[in-house]
Enzyme design. Structure first.
Site, PDB file in Angstrom:
ATOM      1  N   LYS A 192      14.758  31.309 -27.651  1.00 36.09           N
ATOM      2  CA  LYS A 192      15.965  30.884 -26.313  1.00 36.09           C
ATOM      3  C   LYS A 192      15.557  29.318 -27.099  1.00 36.09           C
ATOM      4  CE  LYS A 192      13.073  30.311 -22.904  1.00 36.09           C
ATOM      5  NZ  LYS A 192      13.122  28.714 -21.735  1.00 36.09           N
ATOM      6  N   ASP A 232      19.337  28.347 -21.809  1.00 32.64           N
ATOM      7  CA  ASP A 232      18.517  29.050 -20.568  1.00 32.64           C
ATOM      8  C   ASP A 232      18.809  27.621 -20.139  1.00 32.64           C
ATOM      9  OD1 ASP A 232      16.550  29.777 -18.765  1.00 32.64           O
ATOM     10  OD2 ASP A 232      15.044  29.487 -19.433  1.00 32.64           O
ATOM     11  N   ASP A 242      25.803  24.749  -8.889  1.00 28.98           N
ATOM     12  CA  ASP A 242      26.813  23.901  -8.658  1.00 28.98           C
ATOM     13  C   ASP A 242      27.363  24.734  -8.476  1.00 28.98           C
ATOM     14  OD1 ASP A 242      28.040  22.060  -8.046  1.00 28.98           O
ATOM     15  OD2 ASP A 242      26.574  20.863  -9.866  1.00 28.98           O
TER      16      ASP A 242
HETATM   17  O1  C5P Z   1       5.139  28.942 -24.216  1.00 31.27           O
HETATM   18  P1  C5P Z   1       5.366  29.470 -22.904  1.00 31.27           P
HETATM   19  O2  C5P Z   1       5.052  31.142 -23.807  1.00 31.27           O
HETATM   20  O3  C5P Z   1       4.736  29.877 -21.517  1.00 31.27           O
HETATM   21  O4  C5P Z   1       7.116  29.616 -22.741  1.00 31.27           O
HETATM   22  C1  C5P Z   1       7.413  30.295 -21.550  1.00 31.27           C
HETATM   23  C2  C5P Z   1       8.789  29.811 -21.808  1.00 31.27           C
HETATM   24  O5  C5P Z   1       9.408  30.630 -20.736  1.00 31.27           O
HETATM   25  C3  C5P Z   1       9.183  28.512 -21.420  1.00 31.27           C
HETATM   26  O6  C5P Z   1      10.726  27.910 -22.374  1.00 31.27           O
HETATM   27  C4  C5P Z   1       9.911  28.313 -19.935  1.00 31.27           C
HETATM   28  O7  C5P Z   1       9.948  27.182 -19.431  1.00 31.27           O
HETATM   29  C5  C5P Z   1       9.648  29.650 -19.114  1.00 31.27           C
HETATM   30  N1  C5P Z   1      10.340  30.104 -18.694  1.00 31.27           N
HETATM   31  C6  C5P Z   1       8.792  30.401 -17.271  1.00 31.27           C
HETATM   32  N2  C5P Z   1       8.750  30.782 -16.417  1.00 31.27           N
HETATM   33  C7  C5P Z   1       9.884  30.993 -15.501  1.00 31.27           C
HETATM   34  C8  C5P Z   1      11.282  30.922 -16.211  1.00 31.27           C
HETATM   35  C9  C5P Z   1      11.144  30.148 -17.621  1.00 31.27           C
HETATM   36  O8  C5P Z   1       7.419  30.247 -17.885  1.00 31.27           O
HETATM   37  N3  C5P Z   1       9.209  31.651 -14.850  1.00 31.27           N
END
Ligand code: C5P
Length: 231
Positions: free
Chosen positions: A34, A62, A67
């Protein structure tokens, strides 16, 4: 080599070299990597080729587009040529915006982000999104699917309710996933990979439990093989 696990490794790296290195280490074990806003805004479209490398791993872009429909259509067309497997938009942009993204990126799965997990109930009140949060998530999920989204992003705590709402054909993507005993960092409501899949998730977004490990390849392999044992 066994099938890669349904994991999207969040490449939240400070620079392109690190992101590409992590991608190379994890891609034998996971289906997807991602790329988020920070990396994409800093390095632009080249980041996709760098993390994809020679492996052909699926890229989840992501960008959480939000918009007017015409602008989102143009943005989705602009990134569609990079052939990301998944592109995110905010469900709150509404049905015409979601449809514009779907129509403009026909080879990409458009995933609608329902409610950001960073928002508290009182934030939702102030924004004017009628809660409680799990009801808003269900409402936005069915609207997004009616508009043509074929994937949704939601927390593992909502995934069972969303699955019941939208049926089996929609890809459900869940961040906030932590292996048993792992540091939760800033994620408040986490679930284990096994639990999230059992509740109906199709793709687990996992970042730091893999990328902050001294050996990201081994960490990805360990999570992938634990999943294979239980599923
Ligand atoms: O390091 P970690 O496992 O917490 O990363 C989770 C990823 O998912 C990050 O890129 C974060 O921005 C994304 N994310 C999240 N919660 C959300 C949406 C996206 O943690 N609700």
């Amino acid at each position: 080599m066994s099938t890669p696990a349904p994991i999207a490794v969040a490449l939240d790296a400070p620079d392109l070299e690190t992101a590409a290195r992590w991608a190379g280490l994890v891609t034998p074990h996971v289906s997807t990597v991602k790329v988020g806003l920070e990396l994409y805004l800093r390095y632009g479209p080249d980041v996709i080729a760098s993390v994809r490398g020679a492996s052909g791993v699926q890229v989840f872009l992501d960008l959480k587009l939000h918009d007017i429909p015409n602008t989102v259509a143009g943005a989705a067309r602009a990134v569609a040529r990079l052939r990301p497997a998944i592109l995110t938009v905010h469900a709150a942009g509404g049905p015409a915006m979601i449809k514009a993204a779907v129509d403009s990126a026909p080879h990409t799965k458009i995933a609608a982000v329902t409610v950001l997990t960073s928002l508290s109930e009182s934030d939702l009140d102030r924004i004017g999104l009628i809660g409680p949060a799990d009801e808003a998530v269900r409402r936005l999920s069915s609207m997004a699917v009616e508009a043509g989204a074929t994937a949704l992003v939601c927390s593992p705590h909502e995934v069972a309710a969303v699955r019941a709402e939208v049926g089996p054909a929609i890809t459900l993507i869940t961040p906030g996933v932590r292996p048993p005993g792992a540091d939760t960092q800033d994620q408040a409501r986490v679930a284990t990979p096994e639990r999230a899949l059992a509740d109906g998730a199709d793709l687990l977004v996992i970042g730091r439990p893999i990328t902050a490990s001294p050996d990201p390849g081994a960490a990805a392999a360990a999570i992938a093989s634990a999943l294979r044992r239980t599923t």
